[in-house]
Design a protein around this motif. Structure first.
Motif, mmCIF file in Angstrom:
data_model
loop_
_atom_site.group_PDB
_atom_site.id
_atom_site.type_symbol
_atom_site.label_atom_id
_atom_site.label_comp_id
_atom_site.label_asym_id
_atom_site.label_seq_id
_atom_site.Cartn_x
_atom_site.Cartn_y
_atom_site.Cartn_z
ATOM 1 N N ALA A 93 32.108 29.395 52.570
ATOM 2 C CA ALA A 93 31.478 29.889 51.339
ATOM 3 C C ALA A 93 32.472 29.908 50.188
ATOM 4 O O ALA A 93 32.130 29.574 49.044
ATOM 5 C CB ALA A 93 30.910 31.288 51.576
ATOM 6 N N LYS A 141 26.794 32.343 45.020
ATOM 7 C CA LYS A 141 25.563 32.874 45.588
ATOM 8 C C LYS A 141 25.123 32.013 46.765
ATOM 9 O O LYS A 141 24.682 30.876 46.598
ATOM 10 C CB LYS A 141 24.461 32.929 44.524
ATOM 11 N N SER A 166 29.701 43.408 50.697
ATOM 12 C CA SER A 166 29.675 42.184 49.899
ATOM 13 C C SER A 166 28.803 42.371 48.661
ATOM 14 O O SER A 166 28.012 43.310 48.572
ATOM 15 C CB SER A 166 29.167 41.005 50.730
ATOM 16 N N THR A 170 25.633 37.553 47.950
ATOM 17 C CA THR A 170 25.897 37.025 49.287
ATOM 18 C C THR A 170 25.167 37.849 50.329
ATOM 19 O O THR A 170 25.276 39.068 50.360
ATOM 20 C CB THR A 170 27.404 37.042 49.603
#
Length: 350
Positions: A93, A141, A166, A170
């Motif tokens: 990510a 995102k 988080s 996310t």
């Protein structure tokens, strides 16, 4: 999770086989059927072994709203299932974070061994998906999905903790894909955990939905020529029993929903706004790719509609993956009046 089977009057017994021969086998199933992943829409496409600078992510999923999902597959027999999978997902990510769409396209095409951009597969002729994708990449995102064959309390706790600490952009979900084989029949049983936590976070961070009045007001100011058709289309959908919701795009948008027996709620039509082309009307054929008979009926019905503005033959040639946005100005009064009835009849009947 224990699973038992029985044949006729015979007693209950354990199935012939449980689990997967390898993590690659689970990966292959989710790559072929990404809609098994929570939060992934029917129009989404998947890429396997998406290789960033830290190694290949098992599966990356992109949908027609520019939403991203990263999936990492691990079996319970892997001793690193709890710790390694979390680190890998976060690492992947982080590599997508602030990536530009051109690099994303290049990595996707390289992994898929194709020259066709994923945005072309999603028919992003207007650049709307590209813009949304870039926004999501810039913001980091992305939804993270842990795909496992056995869900335990330790994984649940990790998911709860990560969603708690988080940002709203996310979400973390773990899905158990239990698999059994009995008499040559394979059965897949998905059980997810964390989806409700992600939904709550998403709702806190989502743009406020537009209203129908705001959509019409935008057209009054920016697309007066298309306004009469817009009014006719909206009235037609409401009269035919469709649910007309405000969308969450950057500019006013609408989602047109319909409850289909045996299928559930689908959104066969969306309406968007564009500064140069005005109000746009999109029939979402890819949303029905898992319901081929409905997709075919929908295409045939619209193709036979009087003054049909959609390039149906082109859409069919591309296996209904295309979903061109048609300007409201390109609708005749007759086509605008009949679109809702034609779609309703093809999906539900009279």
């Amino acid at each position: 999770m224990a699973i038992l089977v029985r044949d006729g009057s015979a007693g209950w017994r354990e199935p012939e086989s449980v689990g997967y021969p390898s993590e690659a086998a689970l990966q292959e199933i989710l790559y072929a059927y990404p809609t098994l992943i929570p939060g992934v829409s029917d129009d989404a496409i998947a890429c396997r072994e998406f290789n960033s600078s830290v190694g290949p992510a098992d599966i990356v999923v992109l949908d027609a709203e520019g939403n991203l999902t990263i999936v990492e597959c691990k079996l319970a027999s892997n001793p690193q299932v709890r710790r390694e999978i979390i680190g890998q997902l976060l690492d992947y990510a982080s590599r997508l974070w602030k990536m530009n769409t051109e690099e994303f396209e290049t990595l996707w095409m390289k992994a898929e061994k194709t020259t066709q951009s994923p945005l072309a597969l999603l028919d992003d002729s207007e650049g709307r998906i590209r813009s949304a994708l870039q926004e999501n990449l810039n913001a980091g995102k992305v939804n993270l999905v842990l795909a496992v064959d056995h869900l335990n309390d330790s994984l649940k706790r990790i998911v709860e903790y990560l969603n708690e600490i988080s940002t709203d952009s996310t979400g973390v979900i773990v899905v158990e894909f239990a698999r059994v084989v009995e008499s040559g029949v394979e059965i897949l049983i998905p059980t997810s955990y964390g989806a409700e936590l992600v939904e709550a976070k998403t709702n806190r961070n989502e743009r406020q939905s537009w209203t129908v009045d705001q959509f019409v007001s935008w057209c009054e100011e920016h697309d007066p020529d298309g306004l009469p058709r817009v009014r006719t289309l909206i009235q037609g959908f409401e009269s035919a029993g469709f649910l007309v919701y405000g969308g969450r795009a950057k500019t006013p948008s609408l989602n047109i929903g319909l409850d289909i027996p045996g299928v559930g709620r689908k959104y066969p039509v969306a309406m968007y706004t564009d500064d140069s082309r005005g109000a746009l009307v999109e029939v979402r054929f890819p949303d029905f790719r898992t319901h081929v008979h409905l997709r075919t009926k929908l295409g045939e019905a619209i193709g036979a509609m009087a003054d049909n503005p959609y390039p149906i033959e082109f859409i069919k040639e591309n296996d209904y993956r295309k979903r061109p946005n048609i300007s409201a100005r390109d609708f005749t009064s007759r086509a605008a009046s009949s679109l809702a009835k034609v779609i309703h009849q093809s999906l539900i009947g009279d």
